[in-house]
Write a protein that holds these residues in place. Structure first.
Motif, mmCIF file in Angstrom:
data_model
loop_
_atom_site.group_PDB
_atom_site.id
_atom_site.type_symbol
_atom_site.label_atom_id
_atom_site.label_comp_id
_atom_site.label_asym_id
_atom_site.label_seq_id
_atom_site.Cartn_x
_atom_site.Cartn_y
_atom_site.Cartn_z
ATOM 1 N N TYR A 33 0.849 -1.193 0.000
ATOM 2 C CA TYR A 33 0.000 0.000 0.000
ATOM 3 C C TYR A 33 0.884 1.243 0.000
ATOM 4 N N SER A 68 -6.815 -0.871 -3.285
ATOM 5 C CA SER A 68 -5.653 -0.463 -4.077
ATOM 6 C C SER A 68 -4.442 -1.345 -3.805
ATOM 7 N N TYR A 113 -9.003 2.613 -0.920
ATOM 8 C CA TYR A 113 -7.594 2.466 -0.538
ATOM 9 C C TYR A 113 -7.270 1.015 -0.199
#
Length: 258
Positions: free
Chosen positions: A185, A230, A227
């Motif tokens: 991340y 992702s 997020y």
């Protein structure tokens, strides 16, 4: 140096006030979230977790800006994070939607808590060797934001828990597992926050705050969910690019031989 002198020197050292004060504020917010959820104040509990995120983001930056980092502060911050982003979200979602599911409910909450503990332990032990631009696994504040955002959204829209409880179990477990995953991340540490930006950037920031203020629960939950997604996308893309480079290097090597 005598033992008494060592004690006096240790007392003089003490601890730095400002960063630890911010850490304490984050710890208080996490503790308050638990108390609020026990009184069925789930929106207040969720907001408290997001406030804890703000204090968590500030304490480290303030410590670096004022040159007040310390081993005590780092340990205290980790313990505060465990309460605010490990225990508090798990208990809030348990009190909101999982308590009626029996063993499945509290096991889902425990998986999240254990994931946060393991994530923090791994982060602390690999801090010196890890790539500063990426996190390995979903950061515990982001995972807490997903769970707290879900509770906030459900309480705000008065979602029927009889049909939503099992979905809450899945989201809670997945958030816990993502924390201990090997997905990469972005840490956003490559962004230069001290550089000058065009005036329009300030207007965009104002626009973002206005949009978030219109539907904070929905937008915050959506942003942190994106997020969370992702990480797998970024990791699979990196693996694919690495495989393509390896294949191209093999082809180039074979061509050179011919």
């Amino acid at each position: 140096m005598t033992e008494q002198q060592d004690t006096i020197k240790s007392r003089k050292k003490g601890i730095y006030l400002l960063p630890n004060l911010l850490t304490t504020a984050g710890l208080f917010s996490g503790f308050y979230a638990v108390i609020a959820s026990m009184n069925d104040q789930f929106i207040s509990a969720s907001v408290a977790i997001f406030i804890a995120m703000i204090f968590d983001a500030l304490d480290g930056r303030v410590a670096r800006m004022t040159n007040t980092q310390s081993a005590f502060g780092a340990e205290y911050d980790s313990m505060s994070d465990m309460v605010s982003f490990g225990i508090a979200p798990a208990l809030v979602v348990y009190n909101w939607a999982l308590s009626d599911l029996g063993k499945i409910g509290w096991l889902a909450a425990f998986i999240f808590t254990a994931g946060a503990a393991l994530r923090l332990a791994r982060f602390n032990t690999t801090l010196d060797t890890a790539d500063k631009n990426y996190f390995t696994g979903l950061a515990s504040p982001a995972a807490a934001a997903i769970v707290a955002g879900m509770v906030w959204l459900g309480a705000d829209y008065q979602i029927d828990l009889e049909t939503f409880s099992f979905l809450a179990v899945i989201i809670t477990i997945l958030s816990g597992l993502l924390m201990v995953s090997n997905f990469r991340y972005s840490s956003f540490k490559e962004v230069d926050w001290k550089s000058r930006v065009p005036f329009i950037a300030v207007l965009l920031m104002v626009f973002v705050f206005v949009v978030v203020a219109t539907e904070p629960a929905l937008i915050l939950f959506s942003l942190f969910s994106i997020y969370a997604l992702s990480g797998p996308i970024l990791t699979f893309r990196s693996v694919r690019e690495l495989k393509n480079k390896e294949q191209n290097s093999v082809k180039t090597h074979v061509t050179d031989k011919d």
